[in-house]
Design a protein around this motif. Structure first.
Motif, mmCIF file in Angstrom:
data_model
loop_
_atom_site.group_PDB
_atom_site.id
_atom_site.type_symbol
_atom_site.label_atom_id
_atom_site.label_comp_id
_atom_site.label_asym_id
_atom_site.label_seq_id
_atom_site.Cartn_x
_atom_site.Cartn_y
_atom_site.Cartn_z
ATOM 1 N N ILE A 1 27.716 95.608 -24.391
ATOM 2 C CA ILE A 1 27.947 97.009 -23.743
ATOM 3 C C ILE A 1 29.606 97.359 -23.432
ATOM 4 O O ILE A 1 29.875 98.191 -23.977
ATOM 5 N N LEU B 1 27.513 91.593 -19.387
ATOM 6 C CA LEU B 1 27.739 92.681 -20.026
ATOM 7 C C LEU B 1 28.553 92.976 -21.103
ATOM 8 O O LEU B 1 28.712 93.974 -22.029
ATOM 9 N N ALA C 1 22.885 99.043 -17.877
ATOM 10 C CA ALA C 1 22.644 99.043 -19.217
ATOM 11 C C ALA C 1 21.947 100.439 -19.403
ATOM 12 O O ALA C 1 21.934 100.927 -20.620
#
Length: 636
Positions: free
Chosen positions: A328, A324, A214
Motif C-alpha cells: 500500500i 503496510l 487498507a
C-alpha cells in the motif's frame, strides 16, 4: 471434622452455600491442596492458603451451570460428548465474572485482573459434614484462577548426616551474567513472540486497524498527471557553468545555514498527505491498544526487559509501517514521485563514470589517503544499497545514518594502530575522521551515483513525511536528511557539469583500453605545442646525464621555451579538460601536473622524444641531428 483443603473448609463456613440454590446448578472449581499451600500471589506475596478464606476468592471459583448440565456431559436434547468435544464454553461465576472451559482447561476471562489458566484434574461428589447436607459437584484444578500464581518450594524436614551437612555448605560463587541478563527485544514482532498473552490481547485490534487502513486505499494507484521537465529543458549553459562552480553552489547551499534546522523544500503531494494522516491515525490507534493491555503483563514486560515507553512506541510505529509498506504505502508514493525519479535515474546513468577527485573530496596523505578514501566509499556504497530493500521509513533513515557514519569513519586497518610523526614520536590512533559539511556532501554525492538505488525522491518523501515519533527536522536525522535532500536537488537540477566530466572520463578510459594514443594526446594535451613536421615536444621521464648527447646544446634553449609555453597553457582555467572536469592525475600518474617555471640561473634541461622512434641508449652512436635526419628521411 473439617476437610484439609482450605478452600472447601472456608466455603462451607461462609454464607455462600445458601446463595447457590439449587445446588445441582453450581459447580465448585477447587484448587488442589498442594497449590494452595505451596503457592503465593506474585503481586501481594500473600500465600493462597490465606487468600482462600476471602469471599471474592471463593465466589470466583463457583460457576453457574444453566440447566444443571456440567461441562463434558450429555445434554437433555441428546447431544453427546463427541459433538461438544473441543468447543469452548463460557460460564458465569457467582460474583458475575466469566470463565471459559475448553477440553481439559479452564481460562479466566472477563472480570479477572489477570488472564490465567488451570488444568481440570478430576471431578468428585463432595458431601459436607453438616445436617441435611446435599452433594456438591467438585472439579479439582491445578492452580487458582485469581491473581498471578508463584510456586513456593517447601523443603521437607529431614535429618542429615555430617557428610551431607558438610557437602551442603554454601560455596562462595560469583553471580553469572546470564542470571541477571534481561531479554533483548529488537522489534515489536519479537515482543509479541516473547509475551503471548500481550499478543493475544492485541491481535484482534491490530488486525482491525490494518484492515481499516487498507480499506481506504483499495482502489488502483492514481497516476500523477504532472510531468517534470525533461533533461534537455533543464540543461544549463555549459560554457558558463563549470564543475567547480556547480559543486561550490551545492556546498554553499548546505553549509550556508544550519542543515539540522533548515526547513525542507520538499513539498508533500495531496495523495501523500491523505496517506500520512491515515497512517498517523493507525499508529495512534495501535499505541492506544497496547496501553490498554493488562497492567500485570506491562509490569512483567518492564521487569524482564530494558524497554521503555518511547522505545515501545517507536517499535509499534515501525511495525505498522512494515505491515503496510509493501502493498500500500511505498507503491503509491513511488507512483506519485514517478516522473521525478525517472528523470533522476536517467541523469544518474550518465554520471556513472565520474571519479572521486572530480566531486571536490579533499584527499590527504597521497596515495595512501586515496586508498583509504576508496575503501570508505566502497563500504558506504554497499551500506546505501540496503535502502533498496528497506521495509519502512525508519529503516531507511537508519541506512542513511549508517552510510554517513561509514563514509566518515577511519578504515579498520588503521583503527587502533598508532602512527609515527615526522619527529619519530608515537601518534595516538585515530578512531574517526573529522569531516565538515562540504566533504560530507561530496562523499554522499559519489555514493548516490555509484549505488544505483531507485526511487530516491520517493524514499526522501517517505522518510520526511511518514515518521511521526522521531524528529526528522533537527538533530542527527535532520542533518543527514537535509544533506541527502541537497544532493538530490543538485543531481536533478544542476548536474550538467558532472555529466560532461563523466562522458569525458568514459572517452578517456576507452582510449586507454584500446591503446589509442592519438585520442589520449588530444584529450590530455589539447593545447600542446606541435612542430611543423609532426614532431611533438613533450616531457620525458628523468634519466642519467650520461645519456644526453653533447650536440643538442643548441636545442635545449628551444625546448625550454616551448615547455614554458606549454606549462603556461596548462595552467589556464579554460581550454582543457582539467579545468572543466577536474584533474586526472589520479587516473594517469604518468601525466605530471604543471610545474613552476625554472629559475633563470639554472634552467631546467629537457629532452626531445620523437613519435614512432626508438629511445636512445648508452650504446647508441647517433647524435640528435643525425636522428632528426634519419627520421626526416623515414617520413619522406
Amino acid at each position: 471434622m473439617h476437610p484439609l483443603n482450605p478452600f472447601l473448609r472456608a466455603f462451607f463456613r461462609s454464607t455462600l452455600p445458601s446463595q447457590c440454590l439449587p445446588v445441582n446448578h453450581h459447580i465448585l472449581l477447587v484448587p488442589t491442596t498442594e497449590s494452595l499451600f505451596q503457592g503465593r500471589d506474585r503481586e501481594t506475596t500473600a500465600p493462597y492458603a490465606d487468600l482462600a478464606v476471602s469471599e471474592e476468592f471463593l465466589s470466583s471459583h463457583v460457576i453457574r451451570v444453566p440447566g444443571g448440565i456440567p461441562p463434558g456431559t450429555t445434554s437433555k436434547d441428546g447431544a453427546n460428548i463427541r459433538e461438544s468435544k473441543g468447543k469452548a464454553k463460557q460460564y458465569n461465576t457467582l460474583n458475575g465474572r466469566t470463565v471459559v472451559v475448553k477440553d481439559t482447561y479452564v481460562y479466566s476471562n472477563k472480570g479477572f485482573k489477570s488472564l490465567t489458566q488451570a488444568q481440570l484434574l478430576t471431578d468428585a461428589l463432595f458431601c459436607p459434614d453438616m445436617p441435611e447436607a446435599q452433594q456438591w459437584l467438585v472439579y479439582y484444578i491445578s492452580r487458582p484462577l485469581v491473581g498471578s500464581y508463584d510456586p513456593v518450594r517447601i523443603i521437607p524436614a529431614t535429618i542429615k548426616t555430617a557428610a551431607q551437612r558438610a557437602a551442603d555448605k554454601p560455596k562462595p560463587t560469583t553471580p553469572s551474567a546470564s542470571d541477571v541478563k534481561k531479554k533483548e527485544i529488537a522489534s515489536f514482532t519479537e515482543l509479541l513472540t516473547a509475551f503471548p498473552l500481550i499478543a493475544r490481547q492485541l491481535q484482534n485490534g491490530l488486525d482491525r486497524t490494518l484492515k481499516e487502513f487498507a480499506a481506504q486505499f483499495e482502489g488502483p494507484v492514481p497516476n500523477k498527471s504532472s510531468r517534470a521537465p525533461s533533461v534537455s529543458s533543464q540543461r544549463s549553459n555549459y560554457s558558463s557553468t563549470s564543475l567547480e562552480d556547480s559543486l561550490a553552489s551545492l556546498r554553499s547551499s548546505v553549509s550556508g545555514s544550519d542543515s539540522s534546522n533548515r526547513l525542507s523544500s520538499l513539498t508533500i503531494e495531496p495523495e501523500e498527505d491523505t496517506m500520512r494522516f491515515a497512517l498517523e491515525s493507525a499508529t495512534t490507534a495501535a499505541i492506544d491498544l497496547f496501553q490498554g493491555v493488562d497492567r500485570q503483563q506491562l509490569s512483567l514486560l518492564g521487569a524482564t526487559t530494558d524497554l521503555s515507553g518511547p522505545v515501545v512506541e517507536r517499535m509499534i510505529e515501525r511495525h505498522v509501517a512494515e505491515q503496510l509498506h509493501e502493498f500500500i504505502l511505498f507503491p503509491r508514493i513511488c507512483n506519485i514521485r514517478r516522473s521525478e525519479d525517472l528523470e533522476l535515474e536517467h541523469r544518474l546513468r550518465k554520471m556513472a563514470n565520474i571519479d572521486v577527485a572530480q566531486v571536490g573530496i579533499p584527499i590527504e596523505d597521497g596515495m595512501r589517503g586515496k586508498r583509504d578514501m576508496a575503501i570508505r566509499i566502497d563500504r558506504a556504497v554497499g551500506m546505501f544499497k540496503k535502502m533498496g530493500v528497506a521495509s519502512s521509513p525508519q529503516e531507511m533513515i537508519e541506512v542513511l545514518l549508517d552510510t554517513a557514519k561509514t563514509v566518515t569513519a577511519t578504515p579498520t586497518t588503521n583503527v587502533g594502530k598508532p602512527g609515527v610523526r615526522p619527529d619519530g614520536a608515537a601518534e595516538k590512533p585515530s578512531i574517526a575522521m573529522t569531516i565538515n559539511a562540504d566533504a560530507l556532501v561530496s562523499m554522499l554525492l559519489i555514493v548516490v551515483i555509484r549505488s544505483s538505488v531507485r526511487h530516491l525522491h520517493a524514499r526522501l518523501s517517505y522518510m520526511r513525511h511518514f515518521v511521526f515519533i522521531d524528529d526528522v527536522d533537527s538533530g542527527e536525522m535532520g542533518y543527514v536528511l537535509s544533506t541527502f535532500e541537497a544532493v538530490l536537488v543538485y543531481l536533478s537540477q544542476d548536474s550538467d557539469a558532472l555529466r560532461i566530466a563523466a562522458r569525458k572520463n568514459a572517452r578517456l578510459w576507452k582510449a586507454t583500453r584500446n591503446g589509442n594514443t592519438t585520442e589520449l594526446r588530444n584529450m590530455l594535451q589539447p593545447d600542446a605545442p606541435w612542430i611543423a613536421d609532426g614532431q611533438v615536444i613533450e616531457e620525458a621521464p628523468s634519466f642519467d646525464e650520461s645519456f644526453r648527447d653533447q650536440d643538442d646544446s643548441s636545442l635545449s634553449s628551444r625546448l625550454t621555451n616551448l615547455n614554458l609555453e606549454r606549462e603556461q597553457q596548462l595552467s589556464m582555467p579554460n581550454g582543457n579538460f582539467a579545468a572543466i572536469g577536474g584533474s586526472l592525475a589520479h587516473v594517469f600518474p604518468f601525466q605530471k601536473p604543471p610545474t613552476p617555471p625554472p629559475e633563470a640561473s639554472q634552467p631546467k634541461r629537457k629532452r626531445v622524444t620523437m613519435a614512432s622512434f626508438r629511445s636512445a641508449s648508452v650504446s647508441s652512436g647517433y647524435s640528435s641531428p643525425s636522428r632528426r635526419k634519419d627520421w626526416a628521411e623515414t617520413r619522406g
